[in-house]
Scaffold this motif. Structure first.
Motif, short mmCIF file in Angstrom:
data_model
loop_
_atom_site.label_atom_id
_atom_site.label_comp_id
_atom_site.label_asym_id
_atom_site.label_seq_id
_atom_site.Cartn_x
_atom_site.Cartn_y
_atom_site.Cartn_z
N TYR A 133 -17.99 -4.73 -2.59
CA TYR A 133 -18.52 -5.97 -3.16
C TYR A 133 -18.88 -6.96 -2.07
O TYR A 133 -19.93 -7.61 -2.12
N THR A 163 -3.11 3.01 -5.34
CA THR A 163 -4.41 2.53 -5.83
C THR A 163 -4.95 1.39 -4.98
O THR A 163 -6.13 1.07 -5.07
N LEU A 164 -4.10 0.78 -4.14
CA LEU A 164 -4.58 -0.33 -3.30
C LEU A 164 -5.67 0.13 -2.33
O LEU A 164 -6.57 -0.65 -2.01
N LYS A 211 0.82 -1.21 0.00
CA LYS A 211 0.00 0.00 0.00
C LYS A 211 0.86 1.26 0.00
O LYS A 211 0.49 2.27 -0.60
N ASP A 242 1.92 1.51 -3.68
CA ASP A 242 0.86 1.55 -4.69
C ASP A 242 -0.39 2.18 -4.08
O ASP A 242 -1.17 1.52 -3.40
N THR A 254 -8.02 2.34 -2.92
CA THR A 254 -9.26 2.38 -3.71
C THR A 254 -9.72 0.97 -4.04
O THR A 254 -10.91 0.65 -3.93
N LEU A 255 -8.79 0.11 -4.43
CA LEU A 255 -9.14 -1.28 -4.75
C LEU A 255 -9.69 -2.00 -3.52
O LEU A 255 -10.65 -2.76 -3.62
N SER A 256 -9.10 -1.74 -2.37
CA SER A 256 -9.56 -2.37 -1.13
C SER A 256 -10.96 -1.88 -0.76
O SER A 256 -11.81 -2.66 -0.33
N GLU A 257 -11.18 -0.59 -0.95
CA GLU A 257 -12.51 -0.03 -0.66
C GLU A 257 -13.56 -0.63 -1.59
O GLU A 257 -14.65 -1.00 -1.15
N THR A 258 -13.22 -0.77 -2.86
CA THR A 258 -14.14 -1.39 -3.83
C THR A 258 -14.39 -2.84 -3.46
O THR A 258 -15.53 -3.32 -3.50
N ASN A 259 -13.33 -3.54 -3.07
CA ASN A 259 -13.43 -4.92 -2.65
C ASN A 259 -14.39 -5.05 -1.46
O ASN A 259 -15.24 -5.94 -1.42
#
Length: 169
Positions: A100, A89-90, A84, A87, A92-97
């Protein structure tokens, strides 16, 4: 009210408020239970709380189940924290994850509510004790959520402590 809504983070909106609203709307259409609030201010609080509960169900029950059956695999927490830092973007990706996972929990909760509705029709004693059962279950769930969050904090503090020792050596 406007100031309150402005202080909600995207995480709170997509992992608590929106799932709470979706659950309330769908539960009202699919079951005899109604969670729709006529007062907007009260609605924000009720939907946020419903979403928070559903999010915790996803975190405490659904996620470990999916990890247990190897449907999902996670990186080690230490590796995630290191990655993290490199990167951005992790986050944002974690929040999106998490969003879901929370929506999976929304639909699972709707199935559970529908099943409870059928069970309550057959076992009438549940209708008189339903509120008590819900309070006990919420208490237990939030105890485990508290423990899980505390463990994350302890890991983060330990990591910072290790970093401090490494830089001072």
């Amino acid at each position: 009210m406007k100031e309150l809504l402005e202080k909600l983070t995207s995480y709170n909106i997509f992992n608590c408020l929106l799932p709470g609203i979706v659950f309330a709307v769908l539960a009202t259409k699919l079951t005899r239970y109604s969670f729709i609030q006529s007062d907007i201010a009260m609605g924000v609080f009720v939907y946020y709380f419903i979403g928070l509960v559903i999010s915790r169900l996803g975190s405490l029950i659904l996620e470990p189940f999916l990890k247990g059956i190897k449907f999902v695999r996670f990186a080690k927490y230490e590796e995630f924290l290191s990655a993290k830092e490199k990167d951005s973007t992790l986050d944002t990706l974690s929040e999106t994850n998490n969003s879901y996972r929370t929506f999976c929990a929304v639909f699972s909760s709707l199935l559970l509510l529908s099943g409870y509705e059928k069970l309550e029709a057959k076992m009438t004693f549940l209708s008189h004790r339903g509120s008590f059962i819900i309070v006990v279950l919420l208490f237990v769930m939030f105890l485990f959520a508290y423990r899980k969050q505390t463990a994350y904090i302890v890991k983060r503090v330990a990591r910072q402590s290790e970093r401090g020792k490494a830089t001072s050596a």
